[in-house]
Design an enzyme around this catalytic site. Structure first.
Site, PDB file in Angstrom:
ATOM      1  N   LEU A  64       5.448   2.203  -2.327  1.00 56.96           N
ATOM      2  CA  LEU A  64       5.496   0.824  -1.825  1.00 56.96           C
ATOM      3  C   LEU A  64       5.186   0.744  -0.332  1.00 56.96           C
ATOM      4  O   LEU A  64       4.988  -0.336   0.201  1.00 56.96           O
ATOM      5  CB  LEU A  64       6.869   0.199  -2.114  1.00 56.96           C
ATOM      6  CG  LEU A  64       7.173  -0.067  -3.596  1.00 56.96           C
ATOM      7  CD1 LEU A  64       8.570  -0.666  -3.759  1.00 56.96           C
ATOM      8  CD2 LEU A  64       6.131  -0.983  -4.228  1.00 56.96           C
ATOM      9  N   ARG A  65       5.137   1.884   0.343  1.00 54.72           N
ATOM     10  CA  ARG A  65       4.654   2.023   1.729  1.00 54.72           C
ATOM     11  C   ARG A  65       5.551   1.389   2.788  1.00 54.72           C
ATOM     12  O   ARG A  65       5.230   1.485   3.973  1.00 54.72           O
ATOM     13  CB  ARG A  65       3.242   1.431   1.878  1.00 54.72           C
ATOM     14  CG  ARG A  65       2.208   2.013   0.940  1.00 54.72           C
ATOM     15  CD  ARG A  65       2.011   3.493   1.134  1.00 54.72           C
ATOM     16  NE  ARG A  65       0.852   3.997   0.398  1.00 54.72           N
ATOM     17  CZ  ARG A  65       0.688   5.271   0.050  1.00 54.72           C
ATOM     18  NH1 ARG A  65       1.626   6.157   0.352  1.00 54.72           N
ATOM     19  NH2 ARG A  65      -0.385   5.659  -0.596  1.00 54.72           N
ATOM     20  N   ASN A  95       7.976   8.818   0.843  1.00 49.94           N
ATOM     21  CA  ASN A  95       7.090   9.206   1.954  1.00 49.94           C
ATOM     22  C   ASN A  95       6.620   8.003   2.758  1.00 49.94           C
ATOM     23  O   ASN A  95       5.444   7.772   2.968  1.00 49.94           O
ATOM     24  CB  ASN A  95       5.901  10.033   1.452  1.00 49.94           C
ATOM     25  CG  ASN A  95       5.046   9.299   0.438  1.00 49.94           C
ATOM     26  OD1 ASN A  95       5.497   8.343  -0.185  1.00 49.94           O
ATOM     27  ND2 ASN A  95       3.810   9.733   0.294  1.00 49.94           N
ATOM     28  N   ASP A 153       7.712  14.142  -2.528  1.00 47.44           N
ATOM     29  CA  ASP A 153       6.382  13.781  -3.043  1.00 47.44           C
ATOM     30  C   ASP A 153       5.372  13.513  -1.928  1.00 47.44           C
ATOM     31  O   ASP A 153       5.693  12.968  -0.884  1.00 47.44           O
ATOM     32  CB  ASP A 153       6.453  12.553  -3.949  1.00 47.44           C
ATOM     33  CG  ASP A 153       5.108  12.258  -4.590  1.00 47.44           C
ATOM     34  OD1 ASP A 153       4.569  13.150  -5.257  1.00 47.44           O
ATOM     35  OD2 ASP A 153       4.584  11.147  -4.404  1.00 47.44           O
ATOM     36  N   HIS A 180       6.167  17.121  -6.782  1.00 45.40           N
ATOM     37  CA  HIS A 180       4.711  17.131  -6.663  1.00 45.40           C
ATOM     38  C   HIS A 180       4.324  18.606  -6.761  1.00 45.40           C
ATOM     39  O   HIS A 180       4.454  19.347  -5.794  1.00 45.40           O
ATOM     40  CB  HIS A 180       4.312  16.529  -5.314  1.00 45.40           C
ATOM     41  CG  HIS A 180       2.868  16.656  -4.966  1.00 45.40           C
ATOM     42  ND1 HIS A 180       2.051  15.571  -4.791  1.00 45.40           N
ATOM     43  CD2 HIS A 180       2.089  17.742  -4.748  1.00 45.40           C
ATOM     44  CE1 HIS A 180       0.832  15.982  -4.477  1.00 45.40           C
ATOM     45  NE2 HIS A 180       0.832  17.307  -4.447  1.00 45.40           N
ATOM     46  N   HIS A 233       3.097  13.180 -11.854  1.00 41.25           N
ATOM     47  CA  HIS A 233       1.635  13.038 -12.009  1.00 41.25           C
ATOM     48  C   HIS A 233       0.943  14.311 -12.501  1.00 41.25           C
ATOM     49  O   HIS A 233       0.073  14.863 -11.822  1.00 41.25           O
ATOM     50  CB  HIS A 233       0.989  12.523 -10.733  1.00 41.25           C
ATOM     51  CG  HIS A 233       1.460  13.166  -9.443  1.00 41.25           C
ATOM     52  ND1 HIS A 233       1.525  14.517  -9.264  1.00 41.25           N
ATOM     53  CD2 HIS A 233       1.895  12.614  -8.284  1.00 41.25           C
ATOM     54  CE1 HIS A 233       1.963  14.769  -8.049  1.00 41.25           C
ATOM     55  NE2 HIS A 233       2.196  13.632  -7.438  1.00 41.25           N
ATOM     56  N   ASN A 282      -4.560  13.114  -5.355  1.00 41.31           N
ATOM     57  CA  ASN A 282      -3.962  14.438  -5.475  1.00 41.31           C
ATOM     58  C   ASN A 282      -2.716  14.332  -6.356  1.00 41.31           C
ATOM     59  O   ASN A 282      -1.796  13.631  -5.992  1.00 41.31           O
ATOM     60  CB  ASN A 282      -3.591  14.974  -4.086  1.00 41.31           C
ATOM     61  CG  ASN A 282      -3.086  16.397  -4.155  1.00 41.31           C
ATOM     62  OD1 ASN A 282      -3.294  17.090  -5.143  1.00 41.31           O
ATOM     63  ND2 ASN A 282      -2.395  16.832  -3.127  1.00 41.31           N
ATOM     64  N   ASP A 309       1.548   6.530 -10.166  1.00 38.19           N
ATOM     65  CA  ASP A 309       1.307   7.098  -8.829  1.00 38.19           C
ATOM     66  C   ASP A 309       0.527   6.072  -7.984  1.00 38.19           C
ATOM     67  O   ASP A 309      -0.402   6.428  -7.248  1.00 38.19           O
ATOM     68  CB  ASP A 309       0.559   8.440  -8.902  1.00 38.19           C
ATOM     69  CG  ASP A 309       0.550   9.164  -7.549  1.00 38.19           C
ATOM     70  OD1 ASP A 309       1.271   8.719  -6.632  1.00 38.19           O
ATOM     71  OD2 ASP A 309      -0.176  10.166  -7.423  1.00 38.19           O
ATOM     72  N   HIS A 313      -4.044   2.263  -0.318  1.00 43.63           N
ATOM     73  CA  HIS A 313      -4.589   2.604   0.989  1.00 43.63           C
ATOM     74  C   HIS A 313      -5.508   1.473   1.423  1.00 43.63           C
ATOM     75  O   HIS A 313      -6.205   0.874   0.598  1.00 43.63           O
ATOM     76  CB  HIS A 313      -5.389   3.906   0.935  1.00 43.63           C
ATOM     77  CG  HIS A 313      -4.545   5.121   0.732  1.00 43.63           C
ATOM     78  ND1 HIS A 313      -3.646   5.564   1.669  1.00 43.63           N
ATOM     79  CD2 HIS A 313      -4.441   5.974  -0.318  1.00 43.63           C
ATOM     80  CE1 HIS A 313      -3.036   6.652   1.211  1.00 43.63           C
ATOM     81  NE2 HIS A 313      -3.495   6.917   0.007  1.00 43.63           N
TER      82      HIS A 313
END
Lengths: 437, 330
Positions: A64-65, A95, A153, A180, A233, A282, A309, A313
């Site tokens: 969700l950034r 992250n 992750d 991950h 993932h 990735n 995932d 961006h």
């Protein structure tokens, strides 16, 4: 305030239901699910023929950034994207900037989720402080603040020792450790799957073994510690083999596969648009044998969940040379059409299994409410239009970012409506007969 | 009448196709055999221009060519610049150190800014594979790939083919052995595409640590035994070993590399008596090639450099509107 959804096909695998049922919602809870329920003063919504009522879908792997990367996504835009994609809940990765490694960040995310008041948000905390792989994060505090799992992750947990300790410690709270899976030394500065496509395009490749080493490590440590280990993932056939073997030996291992990994192969790097940075993620798009293994694992039950995932961006970040672009694509608004088209309509699985992958199992893995239409469960519902023709339109997505390789794809099957806590938060304008929802 | 014909240059032995019906030269992979033959045939006429006392034709007069180099390059940039000047183009060199890239500008923005000044062609050298494809999507100008990452270096493969053809009069049926760092080489990839299309029998040879994944699907024979690769070869092409990042990582030492893979006179004995030795440069003497081989009678390494100008003139001419189509339109 009661609402009776009448006459739709209801698929509720947790209760073994697949047939025409009514669902009675009372406030934010399911009150009943059965045949020909009495109206009893409830507002009646006739569910049009062909639609399918399911327990709400949960995407257990979303970025969700927020905080810190609001130009890519926010909790508000990400949860708007979720409900438009048929998800009533999402689990968000730590992250962010700063990393969600303490209760303050968790509380911030949950405050934003309450303000947005759309899909439910289950934060996932970091394994290590700053996800730097050195010292354990405040895992008990994260748990208390609302985190449902831990992960570093974006990267694997730096060392086997740290992963072991995290498993032992988180195991105390019954929290899964989500990994991950990747051997960093084998990955190097690779940007694509190691194979013919990367070799001809001149891109540095990472082999499937790079992921499988990480999966094997976690499975061995899960066996050692008894903790629940979840492979995020998953993309490589060797990882699937490791998970399958682990499960046969009674190890507490689960795994998820993203729609892009069961749909695309590394051939997408070369065409239709060579070096399209929206094919860079990735783990990377792998070769056909890996993609086919993911499909087989979904069909035979080895794969527990489908998770996107979702990795937004900004356009500017992706509009660069392939090897300089960040990894990841958005997934919330294309996951259900891809799953219906590629898994159900392709004849690989039937709808109840899809509901397990997208609802029942994510709830079980994260130990959160939902995944069922049992009386007393949250009134979180995803209504599917399995035969609707959907054209993926990146520009129309609710996500703040549009980085998808599926723009323009025509798929069979979509979302008709999304109900969270009894509130209808999304109705697809292309589906008739749901005005009263 | 073409600008070249005005100068009484024989561009007449007309090949099957007479123009490149494409905007860019991004790689050999996209070219047909007819297009490759056209470029090579055109290069023959261009070579003649370079042998005149006045080495200049007006073919690209009024055209602007930007040489945009994001990687250091002496040979390729010089070769392009000489080619452009011999065709009377207005040329402009932008090297990374003097560009605004150091200020954090993206490649896309650099391209858009250049594009705003209406160049006709951009010759791009970049460390990222696919950089030319990115530029091609953004720019109206013709993009010529002067080497992108580990992907392609099409004009190098064309000049290699031109040089082979000069000596062997053909490409089909020749055994070409390519020895060296296959993994990181854009020269290798372009050469494989070109030689396969033209019917050569391509062998590649390197330690397994320097072989690209799935080499079997490239349509070549791969071996780690240099004697096998070299046996009865018509052409031996050596690829540069990048000293700074190889030693200890991909093989134990340069000394050991030379011992196992270095091209020596003794190894040449297995090749055909009329073998030619090629190297795209810059060479590491005593690593991939012994000096007596580099400077010996079989070496055509400096001819490659000379032919590079002619081949690049041909590419610039054909993409820059020198083709028949353009004249008919005008």
């Amino acid at each position: 305030m009661k609402k009776l959804l009448k006459g739709g096909r209801v698929v509720d695998p947790a209760n073994g239901i697949d047939g025409v049922h009514d669902v009675l919602i009372d406030g934010d809870r399911i009150a009943a699910c059965g045949r020909d329920l009495p109206v009893d003063g409830a507002a009646v919504v006739e569910i049009p023929a062909g639609l399918v009522v399911c327990p709400g879908f949960i995407d257990m792997h979303v970025h969700l950034r927020e905080p810190g990367q609001e130009h890519k996504e926010t909790v508000a835009t990400g949860t708007a994207s979720a409900v438009a994609g048929g998800f009533t809940a999402v689990a968000c990765m730590p992250n962010t900037t700063p990393v969600n490694d303490n209760a303050n960040v968790t509380a911030y995310i949950l405050t934003k989720a309450t303000e947005a008041n759309l899909a439910r948000v289950y934060p996932i905390g970091a394994v290590s402080r700053g996800s730097r792989g050195e010292l354990l994060a405040d895992i008990a505090e994260l748990r208390q603040a609302g985190c449902v799992a831990i992960t570093d992750d974006g990267h694997p947990v730096a060392t086997a020792l740290l992963l072991r300790r995290a498993m032992e410690y988180a195991g105390m709270f019954g929290m899964p450790v989500i990994e991950h899976c990747e051997d960093s030394s084998l990955k190097g500065d690779a940007v694509a799957h190691e194979g013919y496509q990367a070799a001809t395009l001149g891109l540095r490749g990472m082999p499937g073994a790079c992921e499988a080493l990480g999966a094997e490590r976690g499975i061995l440590l899960s066996e050692l510690t008894g903790a629940h280990f979840h492979v995020a993932h998953m993309s490589a056939r060797a990882s699937l083999r490791a998970v399958r073997k682990g499960k046969e030996h009674g190890v507490r291992v689960t795994c998820e596969v993203a729609p892009h990994h069961f749909t695309l192969t590394d051939e997408a790097l070369a065409s239709p648009v060579p070096y399209d940075t929206n094919t860079k993620m990735n783990p990377p798009l792998r070769e056909a044998a890996d993609r086919d293994a993911m499909l087989a694992g979904i069909a035979d039950g080895t794969v527990d969940a489908v998770a996107t995932d979702h990795a937004p961006h900004h356009y500017d970040e992706k509009n660069v040379e392939f090897d300089r672009a960040p990894f990841g694509i958005v997934g919330l608004e294309s996951a259900v059409p891809l799953s219906l088209d590629r898994l159900v309509h392709a004849g690989l699985i039937r709808l109840p299994r899809l509901v397990e992958l997208l609802s029942v199992n994510p709830a079980r893995i994260l130990r959160v409410a939902g995944g069922t239409l049992s009386p007393g469960a949250p009134a979180d519902l995803t209504i599917l239009a399995p035969d609707l023709t959907v054209r993926v339109d990146a520009a129309a997505m609710r996500s703040r970012s549009k980085n998808t390789p599926f723009g323009g794809w025509e798929l069979r099957g979509g979302v008709a409506a999304t109900i969270v806590g009894g509130r209808t938060l999304f109705v697809n304008a292309a589906v008739d007969g749901l005005k009263g929802l | 009448m073409s600008a070249l014909a005005h100068e009484q240059t024989p561009v007449d032995a007309a090949p099957a196709v007479t123009a490149l019906r494409r905007k860019d030269l991004l790689g050999i992979a996209d070219l047909t055999t007819e297009e490759i033959a056209l470029i090579l045939d055109t290069a023959e006429a261009m070579k003649e221009v370079g042998e005149r006392p006045i080495k200049k034709v007006p073919a690209l007069r009024g055209k602007t060519v930007v040489n945009l180099f994001f990687e250091p390059s002496t040979r390729t940039r010089t070769s392009f610049e000489i080619a452009e000047k011999r065709l009377s183009a207005d040329t402009l060199n932008i090297a990374v150190a003097s560009s605004s890239v150091v200020k954090g500008e993206t490649l896309a923005d650099t391209a858009l800014n250049l594009e705003a000044m209406h160049p006709d062609m951009i010759v791009l050298r970049h460390s990222s594979s696919g950089a030319c494809h990115l530029l091609s999507r953004i720019c109206r100008s013709a993009i010529i790939n002067a080497g992108d990452g580990m992907h392609e270096h099409p004009t190098q493969a064309l000049l290699d083919a031109f040089t082979i053809r000069e000596h062997k009069k053909r490409l089909a049926g020749l055994k070409v052995a390519i020895v060296g760092d296959l993994l990181h080489s854009r020269v290798l990839r372009s050469n494989i595409h070109l030689l396969n299309k033209m019917g050569s029998d391509v062998w590649v040879c390197a330690p397994p640590t320097l072989v690209p994944a799935d080499i079997g699907r490239f349509g070549v024979r791969a071996t780690s035994h240099v004697d096998e690769a070299v046996a009865d070869a018509d052409v031996i092409m050596l690829l540069r070993i990048q000293l700074e990042r190889m030693e200890g990582a991909f093989f134990p030492s340069l000394r050991e590399y030379f011992h196992v893979f270095g091209m020596t006179e003794a190894r040449l004995g297995r090749a055909r008596p009329d073998v030619v030795i090629m190297h795209p440069g810059p060479m590491n003497r005593g690593v991939e090639i012994a000096s007596e081989v580099a400077d010996g009678p079989y070496s055509v390494i400096l001819e490659q450099v000379a032919n590079g100008v002619a081949v690049r003139m041909a590419v610039l001419y054909l993409l820059g509107g020198g083709g028949v189509d353009h004249e008919e339109a005008a």
